[in-house]
Motif scaffolding. Structure first.
Motif, PDB file in Angstrom:
ATOM      1  N   PHE A 187       0.862  -1.179   0.000  1.00 57.93           N
ATOM      2  CA  PHE A 187       0.000   0.000   0.000  1.00 57.93           C
ATOM      3  C   PHE A 187       0.899   1.229   0.000  1.00 57.93           C
ATOM      4  O   PHE A 187       1.815   1.350   0.822  1.00 57.93           O
ATOM      5  N   SER A 209       0.940   5.537  -0.180  1.00 59.49           N
ATOM      6  CA  SER A 209       0.172   6.770  -0.057  1.00 59.49           C
ATOM      7  C   SER A 209       0.994   7.906  -0.655  1.00 59.49           C
ATOM      8  O   SER A 209       2.172   8.061  -0.335  1.00 59.49           O
ATOM      9  N   VAL A 238      -3.931   2.858   5.678  1.00 54.83           N
ATOM     10  CA  VAL A 238      -2.616   2.287   6.001  1.00 54.83           C
ATOM     11  C   VAL A 238      -2.742   1.243   7.114  1.00 54.83           C
ATOM     12  O   VAL A 238      -2.091   0.194   7.070  1.00 54.83           O
ATOM     13  N   ALA A 277      -4.371  -1.884   5.589  1.00 51.74           N
ATOM     14  CA  ALA A 277      -3.420  -2.613   4.744  1.00 51.74           C
ATOM     15  C   ALA A 277      -2.379  -3.331   5.603  1.00 51.74           C
ATOM     16  O   ALA A 277      -2.043  -4.496   5.348  1.00 51.74           O
ATOM     17  N   SER A 278      -1.889  -2.669   6.645  1.00 51.32           N
ATOM     18  CA  SER A 278      -0.904  -3.307   7.542  1.00 51.32           C
ATOM     19  C   SER A 278      -1.520  -4.522   8.203  1.00 51.32           C
ATOM     20  O   SER A 278      -0.887  -5.578   8.290  1.00 51.32           O
ATOM     21  N   THR A 324       3.955  -1.160   3.589  1.00 51.24           N
ATOM     22  CA  THR A 324       3.355   0.173   3.442  1.00 51.24           C
ATOM     23  C   THR A 324       4.439   1.219   3.220  1.00 51.24           C
ATOM     24  O   THR A 324       5.499   1.179   3.832  1.00 51.24           O
ATOM     25  N   PHE A 372       3.443   4.114   8.645  1.00 54.57           N
ATOM     26  CA  PHE A 372       3.980   3.433   7.459  1.00 54.57           C
ATOM     27  C   PHE A 372       5.293   2.731   7.794  1.00 54.57           C
ATOM     28  O   PHE A 372       6.112   3.254   8.562  1.00 54.57           O
TER      29      PHE A 372
END
Ligand code: APR
Length: 241
Positions: free
Chosen positions: A177, A179, A193, A196-197, A203, A217
């Protein structure tokens, strides 16, 4: 080899094309009150003011073009599909710079989701259609049903972002992921985030400066989008082949 990539973008990716961000100095929310122009209540209270705000933003798109960051992400969308994966771009932006770059590169239109809507379309509150927006959506009849009931096709504060089921599904399936150019101030995008983690994805934040959520991240790279995004895409393309 990374197969499934989800890239979230915000106003920072379009800054070097000449479009204002929201929360930087001289950003849109420095010069306008959110509650005057970007809520359903504002539209009920003073539709003309709201239409004028979005008409001006729509007009500003005519003089700008996608930059190296938009083009790099479009290349990634094409390459990921060619290698049996997917690079889904989820944008909070209502500009059409990703759309133009993706069309030029021949990317699959399904690999771009506008979670906050788009300036290029209107939304008819009478028939529910989403016709192309002309110069103004104020007092313009809907090309579909003729009613004078168009609003900008954007998601205002207090409204639910679009495509959330598809976005969450993609985040659960993501290997990575990323950003790009977003302050991490607005949910639900700011929470992607963490999702996704939790789903096991790597990330990465690519932003001019560390965002509010930077610490969430695994990795980050700071600099202008037109530098850091093409550099990251080139690295990623090398791992795909
Ligand atoms: N390159 C990379 N990042 C940049 C650049 C650049 N050239 N210029 C600015 N940025 C970064 C800023 O440092 C900031 O972190 O882009 C981010 C822009 O943040 P915001 O102005 O808050 O925009 P965004 O995150 O897209 O806002 C989210 O808020 O008002 C709502 O609906 C609106 O979609 C918008 C949402």
């Amino acid at each position: 080899m990374t197969q499934n990539i989800v890239v979230l973008t915000g106003a920072g990716i379009s800054a070097e094309s000449g479009l204002a961000t929201f929360r930087d100095s001289d950003g849109l929310w420095e010069n306008h009150h959110v509650e005057d122009v970007a809520t359903p209540e504002a539209f009920r209270r003073d539709p003309e003011l709201v239409h004028r705000f979005y008409d001006a933003r729509r007009a500003s798109l005519d003089g700008v073009v996608p930059n190296a960051a938009h083009h790099a992400l479009a290349r990634l969308q094409v390459a990921a599909r060619e290698h049996g994966g997917r690079a889904l771009v989820v944008t909070q932006n209502v500009d059409d710079l990703h759309d133009r770059a993706a069309a030029e590169a021949g990317a699959d239109p399904r690999d771009l989701l506008h979670m906050h809507g788009t300036l290029r379309q209107a939304w008819c509150l009478s028939c529910g259609g989403h016709p192309d927006a002309g110069r103004t959506t104020l007092n313009a009849p809907c090309p579909g049903c003729g009613a004078v009931a168009l609003r900008p096709d954007v998601v205002w504060f207090g409204e639910i972002p679009r495509h959330m089921d598809a976005i969450e599904e993609a985040l659960w399936a993501a290997d990575l992921f990323v950003s790009v150019g977003t302050s991490g101030a607005v949910y639900p995008a700011a929470g992607f985030v963490q999702l996704a983690s939790a789903a096991g994805a790597d990330t990465l934040e690519l932003n001019l400066v560390p965002s509010d959520g930077s610490a969430l991240f695994a990795r980050s790279k700071h600099g202008p989008a037109t530098d850091v995004v093409p550099a990251w895409v080139e690295e990623t393309l090398a791992t795909l082949s």
